[in-house]
Scaffold this motif. Structure first.
Motif, mmCIF file in Angstrom:
data_model
loop_
_atom_site.group_PDB
_atom_site.id
_atom_site.type_symbol
_atom_site.label_atom_id
_atom_site.label_comp_id
_atom_site.label_asym_id
_atom_site.label_seq_id
_atom_site.Cartn_x
_atom_site.Cartn_y
_atom_site.Cartn_z
ATOM 1 N N GLY A 207 18.095 40.290 60.600
ATOM 2 C CA GLY A 207 19.245 41.186 60.650
ATOM 3 C C GLY A 207 20.108 41.052 61.884
ATOM 4 O O GLY A 207 21.072 41.812 62.041
ATOM 5 N N LEU A 208 19.812 40.122 62.784
ATOM 6 C CA LEU A 208 20.644 39.957 63.969
ATOM 7 C C LEU A 208 21.974 39.313 63.586
ATOM 8 O O LEU A 208 22.016 38.408 62.747
ATOM 9 N N GLY A 209 23.050 39.781 64.213
ATOM 10 C CA GLY A 209 24.348 39.156 64.009
ATOM 11 C C GLY A 209 24.435 37.843 64.747
ATOM 12 O O GLY A 209 23.652 37.554 65.659
ATOM 13 N N LEU A 210 25.422 37.049 64.370
ATOM 14 C CA LEU A 210 25.523 35.716 64.960
ATOM 15 C C LEU A 210 25.775 35.767 66.464
ATOM 16 O O LEU A 210 25.248 34.940 67.213
ATOM 17 N N ASP A 211 26.576 36.712 66.932
ATOM 18 C CA ASP A 211 26.819 36.821 68.371
ATOM 19 C C ASP A 211 25.538 37.174 69.110
ATOM 20 O O ASP A 211 25.274 36.647 70.202
ATOM 21 N N ARG A 212 24.740 38.063 68.516
ATOM 22 C CA ARG A 212 23.471 38.438 69.139
ATOM 23 C C ARG A 212 22.517 37.251 69.137
ATOM 24 O O ARG A 212 21.778 37.028 70.110
ATOM 25 N N ILE A 213 22.514 36.491 68.056
ATOM 26 C CA ILE A 213 21.656 35.306 67.986
ATOM 27 C C ILE A 213 22.057 34.303 69.058
ATOM 28 O O ILE A 213 21.199 33.727 69.738
ATOM 29 N N ASP B 238 16.576 39.255 77.071
ATOM 30 C CA ASP B 238 15.304 39.914 76.787
ATOM 31 C C ASP B 238 15.029 39.776 75.286
ATOM 32 O O ASP B 238 15.395 40.650 74.491
ATOM 33 N N VAL B 239 14.406 38.669 74.914
ATOM 34 C CA VAL B 239 14.172 38.411 73.491
ATOM 35 C C VAL B 239 13.271 39.473 72.867
ATOM 36 O O VAL B 239 13.601 40.021 71.804
ATOM 37 N N PRO B 240 12.121 39.823 73.479
ATOM 38 C CA PRO B 240 11.302 40.890 72.883
ATOM 39 C C PRO B 240 12.068 42.203 72.754
ATOM 40 O O PRO B 240 11.926 42.914 71.756
ATOM 41 N N GLY B 241 12.905 42.496 73.762
ATOM 42 C CA GLY B 241 13.682 43.730 73.693
ATOM 43 C C GLY B 241 14.668 43.711 72.539
ATOM 44 O O GLY B 241 14.847 44.703 71.831
ATOM 45 N N ALA C 160 23.402 34.902 71.930
ATOM 46 C CA ALA C 160 22.959 35.401 73.238
ATOM 47 C C ALA C 160 21.466 35.172 73.426
ATOM 48 O O ALA C 160 21.012 34.766 74.509
ATOM 49 N N VAL C 161 20.690 35.433 72.370
ATOM 50 C CA VAL C 161 19.245 35.250 72.464
ATOM 51 C C VAL C 161 18.904 33.779 72.704
ATOM 52 O O VAL C 161 18.008 33.444 73.491
ATOM 53 N N LEU C 162 19.623 32.884 72.050
ATOM 54 C CA LEU C 162 19.303 31.459 72.153
ATOM 55 C C LEU C 162 19.823 30.816 73.434
ATOM 56 O O LEU C 162 19.175 29.923 73.991
ATOM 57 N N ASP C 163 20.983 31.263 73.906
ATOM 58 C CA ASP C 163 21.654 30.546 74.993
ATOM 59 C C ASP C 163 21.499 31.189 76.358
ATOM 60 O O ASP C 163 21.689 30.524 77.370
#
Length: 273
Positions: A69-75, A85-88, A77-80
Motif C-alpha cells: 500500500g505504499l505510494g510511489l513517492d514513499r517507496i 526509517d524503513v521499519p517505521g 524515499a524508502v529505497l533511495d
C-alpha cells in the motif's frame, strides 16, 4: 508463454521478460522508468531496455512495497534515502492497513444488518418487541409483511431504516405512535368531525408519525385508512382504543384527502399525491 530466461549475450532481461517474471505490466515498468523509480541499467545496441540482477532486486522491493500500500513517492524515499526509517515506514503502513481492516469489518457488519433487515424487516428479538410494542405485538407480523410487500420500494425504505435502528430508536417511534393513538381517541371523544381543521391536523400528524417507516403520500394514506377499517388485526387495534375508532379514523383520512384533491374512491397505493 513468455520467455523469462536471462538474455545471455547481454546479461539482462527485456521489459517483457521482467513483466512476466514479476507479474507487473509493461506500462508500469515504463512509468517507473520515466519517473526514475526503477530504470534499467543496460541497453541493447538497438536501444532496448535491459534489466540487470540488481535492477530486478529493486523492482521486487517496489512490487512488495506497492502491494503493502505504499505510494510511489514513499517507496522512492524508502529505497533511495539511506537514513530512511524503513521499519517505521512499514509500521505506519501496517497501522493504516489495520484501520482499513477495521473499517471493512464495520462495513461488513453493516451489510449483514442491511441484508437481515431486508429479509426480516425488524431487527428486534421477540422479547424486545414485546417490551417496546406491548405483549399483544405479533412477532410474526414483519415476516408476513415481507411476504406481502417485500418487492416494493416502501419495504426497501423500511428495511434500510430498520437496519440502522436499535431498541432505543424503536422505543421512541413506539412512543410517538402511542401518543398519536391517544390523541385520536381523545379527538373522537371530543366529537371532532371529519373534515374539520382539528381532524385534518390529525391526518397530517398521522403522515408525520408514519414517515418513520417510509414517506407516506395522501393516496397511500387513503389505502392505509381502508386497511385500518377492513383488516381484522388493525380494526381490533383501533377499536380497542375506542369502539368504532377504525371506521372514524378512515373517515378522517378520506375527508382530508378530499381537501387535497384526492378522490378516496379511486385512490391507489402508487398514486403520487
Amino acid at each position: 508463454m513468455a520467455d523469462t530466461t536471462d538474455t545471455t549475450d547481454t546479461g539482462g532481461l527485456t521489459v517483457g521478460q521482467v513483466s512476466a517474471r514479476l507479474d507487473v505490466t509493461v506500462r508500469a515498468l515504463h512509468h517507473w522508468d520515466e519517473i526514475g523509480l526503477a530504470r534499467p541499467s543496460l541497453r541493447t545496441a538497438a536501444g532496448y531496455r535491459l534489466y540487470t540482477t540488481g535492477d530486478l532486486e529493486r523492482l521486487h522491493r517496489i512490487v512488495v512495497y506497492r502491494e503493502l500500500g505504499l505510494g510511489l513517492d514513499r517507496i522512492r524515499a524508502v529505497l533511495d534515502d539511506s537514513t530512511a526509517d524503513v521499519p517505521g515506514a512499514l509500521r505506519a503502513q501496517r497501522d493504516q492497513v489495520a484501520e482499513r481492516i477495521d473499517r471493512l469489518q464495520q462495513l461488513g457488519a453493516g451489510l449483514d444488518r442491511m441484508i437481515e433487515a431486508h429479509e426480516r424487516g425488524l431487527l428486534l428479538t421477540v422479547e424486545q418487541q414485546a417490551a417496546i410494542f406491548g405483549p399483544q405485538r405479533d412477532p410474526d407480523g414483519p415476516a408476513r409483511a415481507r411476504q406481502r410487500y417485500g418487492d416494493t420500494e416502501q419495504w426497501r425504505q423500511y428495511a434500510e431504516r430498520s437496519a440502522s435502528r436499535g431498541p432505543e430508536e424503536w422505543q421512541a417511534i413506539a412512543d410517538d405512535i402511542a401518543g398519536f393513538d391517544r390523541a385520536l381517541g381523545d379527538a373522537m371523544d371530543a366529537g371532532v368531525t371529519p373534515g374539520s381543521p382539528e381532524a385534518n391536523q390529525l391526518a397530517e400528524r398521522h403522515r408525520e408519525v408514519f414517515a418513520s417507516h417510509f414517506p407516506l403520500t395522501g393516496q397511500m394514506q387513503v389505502c392505509l385508512g381502508r386497511m385500518y377499517e377492513d383488516d381484522p388485526g388493525f380494526a381490533a387495534h383501533y377499536d380497542g382504543i375506542r369502539a368504532g375508532l377504525a371506521a372514524w379514523f378512515r373517515r378522517i383520512i378520506d375527508a382530508d384527502a378530499r381537501a387535497h384533491g384526492i378522490d378516496p374512491d379511486i385512490a391507489t397505493w402508487d398514486g403520487s399525491q
